[in-house]
Design a protein around this motif. Structure first.
Motif, PDB file in Angstrom:
ATOM      1  N   HIS A  35       7.832   1.918  -7.980  1.00 33.71           N
ATOM      2  CA  HIS A  35       8.586   2.132  -9.121  1.00 33.71           C
ATOM      3  C   HIS A  35       9.225   3.383  -8.999  1.00 33.71           C
ATOM      4  CE1 HIS A  35       5.807  -0.803 -10.892  1.00 33.71           C
ATOM      5  NE2 HIS A  35       4.999  -0.004 -10.655  1.00 33.71           N
ATOM      6  N   ARG A  36       9.759   3.808  -7.651  1.00 35.48           N
ATOM      7  CA  ARG A  36      10.620   5.174  -7.360  1.00 35.48           C
ATOM      8  C   ARG A  36      11.854   4.504  -6.860  1.00 35.48           C
ATOM      9  NH1 ARG A  36       6.980   6.359  -9.712  1.00 35.48           N
ATOM     10  NH2 ARG A  36       5.477   8.230  -9.364  1.00 35.48           N
ATOM     11  N   ARG A  37      13.134   4.978  -7.330  1.00 37.95           N
ATOM     12  CA  ARG A  37      14.353   4.755  -6.894  1.00 37.95           C
ATOM     13  C   ARG A  37      14.392   4.781  -5.644  1.00 37.95           C
ATOM     14  NH1 ARG A  37      17.733   1.409  -8.877  1.00 37.95           N
ATOM     15  NH2 ARG A  37      17.564   2.442 -11.031  1.00 37.95           N
ATOM     16  N   SER A  38      14.885   3.654  -4.804  1.00 35.95           N
ATOM     17  CA  SER A  38      15.326   3.946  -3.291  1.00 35.95           C
ATOM     18  C   SER A  38      16.375   3.353  -2.859  1.00 35.95           C
ATOM     19  CB  SER A  38      14.020   2.930  -2.712  1.00 35.95           C
ATOM     20  OG  SER A  38      12.730   3.326  -3.274  1.00 35.95           O
ATOM     21  N   TYR A  39      16.819   4.158  -1.801  1.00 36.23           N
ATOM     22  CA  TYR A  39      18.167   3.774  -1.246  1.00 36.23           C
ATOM     23  C   TYR A  39      17.937   3.455   0.233  1.00 36.23           C
ATOM     24  CZ  TYR A  39      20.192   5.950  -5.308  1.00 36.23           C
ATOM     25  OH  TYR A  39      20.518   6.276  -6.594  1.00 36.23           O
ATOM     26  N   PRO A  43       5.952  12.529  -7.958  1.00 34.07           N
ATOM     27  CA  PRO A  43       6.253  12.761  -9.222  1.00 34.07           C
ATOM     28  C   PRO A  43       7.129  11.736  -9.843  1.00 34.07           C
ATOM     29  CG  PRO A  43       6.494  14.832  -7.822  1.00 34.07           C
ATOM     30  CD  PRO A  43       6.212  13.472  -7.134  1.00 34.07           C
ATOM     31  N   GLN A  44       7.108  11.625 -10.934  1.00 31.30           N
ATOM     32  CA  GLN A  44       7.779  10.459 -11.755  1.00 31.30           C
ATOM     33  C   GLN A  44       9.194  10.925 -11.454  1.00 31.30           C
ATOM     34  OE1 GLN A  44       6.309   7.725 -13.246  1.00 31.30           O
ATOM     35  NE2 GLN A  44       8.297   6.835 -13.886  1.00 31.30           N
ATOM     36  N   GLU A  73       0.771  -1.273  -0.012  1.00 32.38           N
ATOM     37  CA  GLU A  73       0.018  -0.188   0.090  1.00 32.38           C
ATOM     38  C   GLU A  73       1.021   1.393  -0.040  1.00 32.38           C
ATOM     39  OE1 GLU A  73      -2.176  -3.499   1.073  1.00 32.38           O
ATOM     40  OE2 GLU A  73      -0.318  -2.713   2.009  1.00 32.38           O
ATOM     41  N   ALA A  74       1.945   1.401   0.853  1.00 30.88           N
ATOM     42  CA  ALA A  74       2.878   2.300   0.748  1.00 30.88           C
ATOM     43  C   ALA A  74       3.701   2.449  -0.564  1.00 30.88           C
ATOM     44  CB  ALA A  74       3.886   2.176   1.833  1.00 30.88           C
ATOM     45  N   GLY A  75       4.000   1.614  -1.220  1.00 34.64           N
ATOM     46  CA  GLY A  75       4.370   1.677  -2.608  1.00 34.64           C
ATOM     47  C   GLY A  75       3.336   2.209  -3.522  1.00 34.64           C
ATOM     48  N   ARG A  76       2.471   1.651  -3.543  1.00 36.56           N
ATOM     49  CA  ARG A  76       1.389   1.996  -4.602  1.00 36.56           C
ATOM     50  C   ARG A  76       0.909   3.523  -4.259  1.00 36.56           C
ATOM     51  NH1 ARG A  76      -2.682  -3.036  -4.632  1.00 36.56           N
ATOM     52  NH2 ARG A  76      -1.407  -4.344  -6.149  1.00 36.56           N
ATOM     53  N   TRP A  77       0.838   4.098  -3.149  1.00 35.32           N
ATOM     54  CA  TRP A  77       0.555   5.480  -2.746  1.00 35.32           C
ATOM     55  C   TRP A  77       1.889   6.297  -3.290  1.00 35.32           C
ATOM     56  CZ3 TRP A  77       3.004   9.698  -0.752  1.00 35.32           C
ATOM     57  CH2 TRP A  77       2.355  10.623  -0.235  1.00 35.32           C
TER      58      TRP A  77
END
Length: 505
Positions: free
Chosen positions: A412-416, A391-392, A381-385
């Motif tokens: 689909h966001r770059r994460s570290y 923003p892309q 759910e957090a990822g989909r939010w």
């Protein structure tokens, strides 16, 4: 197929697919599914998940046709659940070949409802499919010992190669085969035939390093090996003793051990084989510093067969037998009362497995998490939010790489991960460290920060460091995921497990 086996398979399938979509992927599931999607060319995942990582690609290749487009998670779990049911059927074949049809059916029933196997085969992990091939390897070895046919020995080598091609750590099972042959001089051990079986195993597994070399990634495996050798212990030495026997079922473990003692006069090569198969992964992973809940899953099949042997054939003391004969006036031989008692004992053992399995598959809201034991509440759910409301091109800082994998899969966001070590010997080679997250935040290269209670529970130091960064860069809560918990009075209250902050310089 006997109707009883059909019913067992149906029960196994029900437990493995019931509420299968209640929770999203955990970190390992996200990685393996992401690999399958990248292998299939899914543009949503190719920027975030490299095809080649630590393990061979057999399972990911099997999954890839289902991950060609869009976001997929249920389909991957269904494939694993189906392979889990196939393992139940393979255990039936193994038990029936060793001790007869009744033992095979009981062993299949035990695995069908065993929490350990049910929980793991509801996840997109390598261990469930690996155990299917491992059980078939054991079956082929049994066929060779019983019939002394070359084909079955070579087939055992090839099947072990497939097992290793699913997860390379299963090479430890070769130690179980060696121990069995060394401890059983009555079994024929032709040197040339053994070399042929080993060559077959090596030829099957060779597809992994060959594919890496052809893809120009021949150093990948070496990097992961160095990392594994220098990893710090993640659990105490008592971890497996505390977690695995209850997951297998204490009554099942007791039946397997008790049967070895009470039926010791009937001991043969069969028990030596099963015990060698159990000992190989147990000893290796107990000594290996890094421990995982699912690592001892190859022991499930032999433990279930030994328990089934005890439950169906354990002798009844003569005093109890005489007492039961008074109740059963039907006649000579094994009384119906004795069979009734054995059936009742089997029912109790089965129920002791079924209840916790049913509880596990219905537990979708839990503030605690053990790696390998299920999905992560709130992660999907957090990822989909993030995918919908940011923003892309936004970049996310998480507490650890586990949540970063989940965010990348669903958001689909770059994460570290903040806890990823800058020392290459202390980190997974797939993860990129941020030696100076302050610099990134100050220059607006990180836009969101994600705190999660699961990672915080493992590392209070990095949790506090993350909160310092959040306060320093004006963190503002924009989204929170909750699960149901209890307060000091026992009342039900929402507990935050994932909090997303928007930060700015």
């Amino acid at each position: 197929m006997p109707s009883a086996l059909v019913a067992i398979a149906a029960l196994a399938l029900c437990l493995r697919v019931w509420q299968l979509d209640a929770l999203g992927f955990n970190s390992d599931e996200a990685v393996y599914a992401g690999q399958a999607a990248s292998l299939a060319g899914n543009p949503n995942y190719t920027p975030f998940f490299p095809v080649f990582r630590a393990h061979p690609m057999l399972f990911q290749t099997l999954l890839s046709p289902f991950f060609r487009a869009g976001e997929v998670d249920v389909a991957g779990r269904v494939v694993v659940a189906a392979l889990g049911v196939a393992t139940v059927l393979a255990v039936h074949l193994l038990g029936a070949r060793l001790y007869g049809r009744r033992v095979g059916l009981v062993a299949a029933l035990l695995v069908a409802v065993m929490p350990y196997h049910v929980i793991v085969t509801r996840q997109v992990l390598l261990d469930g499919p690996m155990v299917l091939f491992a059980t078939l390897t054991l079956y082929c070895l049994v066929r060779f010992v019983q019939g002394q046919q070359v084909l079955w020995y070579v087939a055992a080598g090839g099947m072990l190669g497939l097992t290793m091609l699913t997860k390379e750590t299963s090479v430890v099972l070769a130690g179980g085969v060696y121990a069995f042959l060394a401890l059983t001089p009555t079994v024929r051990r032709p040197v040339r035939l053994s070399l042929l079986a080993v060559a077959t195993m090596a030829a099957v597994f060779a597809t992994h390093p060959v594919s890496q070399a052809m893809a120009g990634r021949s150093q990948t495996g070496k990097s992961y090996l160095v990392w594994q050798l220098f990893r710090r212990p993640n659990h105490s030495m008592g971890f497996y003793l505390e977690t695995v026997p209850p997951a297998m079922g204490l009554l099942v473990v007791a039946a397997a051990a008790g049967g070895l003692w009470w039926l010791r006069r009937h001991r043969s090569w069969r028990e030596t084989l099963l015990l060698s198969w159990i000992a190989a992964p147990v000893l290796f992973f107990q000594l290996w510093p890094v421990k995982g809940f699912q690592y001892l899953l190859p022991a499930v099949a032999p433990v279930a067969v030994l328990a089934a042997r005890a439950l169906t054939g354990m002798p009844v003391p003569e005093r109890i037998r005489r007492l039961l004969r008074r109740v059963d006036r039907a006649g000579a031989g094994p009384s119906r009362a004795v069979r009734t008692v054995r059936t009742a004992v089997l029912a109790v053992v089965t129920l002791s497995l079924l209840v916790p399995s049913w509880h596990a598959v219905n537990r979708a809201d839990n503030a605690t998490f053990l790696a390998g034991s299920g999905g992560v509440p709130g992660g999907r759910e957090a990822g989909r939010w993030l995918a919908t409301n940011t923003p892309q091109g936004s970049v996310v800082l998480t507490l650890g790489p586990s949540m970063a994998n989940i965010i990348q899969y669903y958001g689909h966001r770059r994460s570290y991960g903040l806890s990823v070590s800058p020392n290459p010997l202390r980190r997974n080679p797939s993860y990129e460290p941020l030696p100076n997250p302050d610099w990134w935040l100050r220059h607006n290269d990180l836009h969101y920060v994600v705190w999660d209670s699961f990672s915080a529970g493992r590392s209070a130091f990095f949790s506090e460091r993350l909160m310092v960064l959040i306060r320093r860069y004006h963190g503002r809560v924009v989204h929170t995921e909750f699960v149901n918990g209890t307060d000091s009075t026992g009342a039900r209250v929402p507990v935050p497990v994932i909090i997303i902050y928007e930060v700015r310089p």
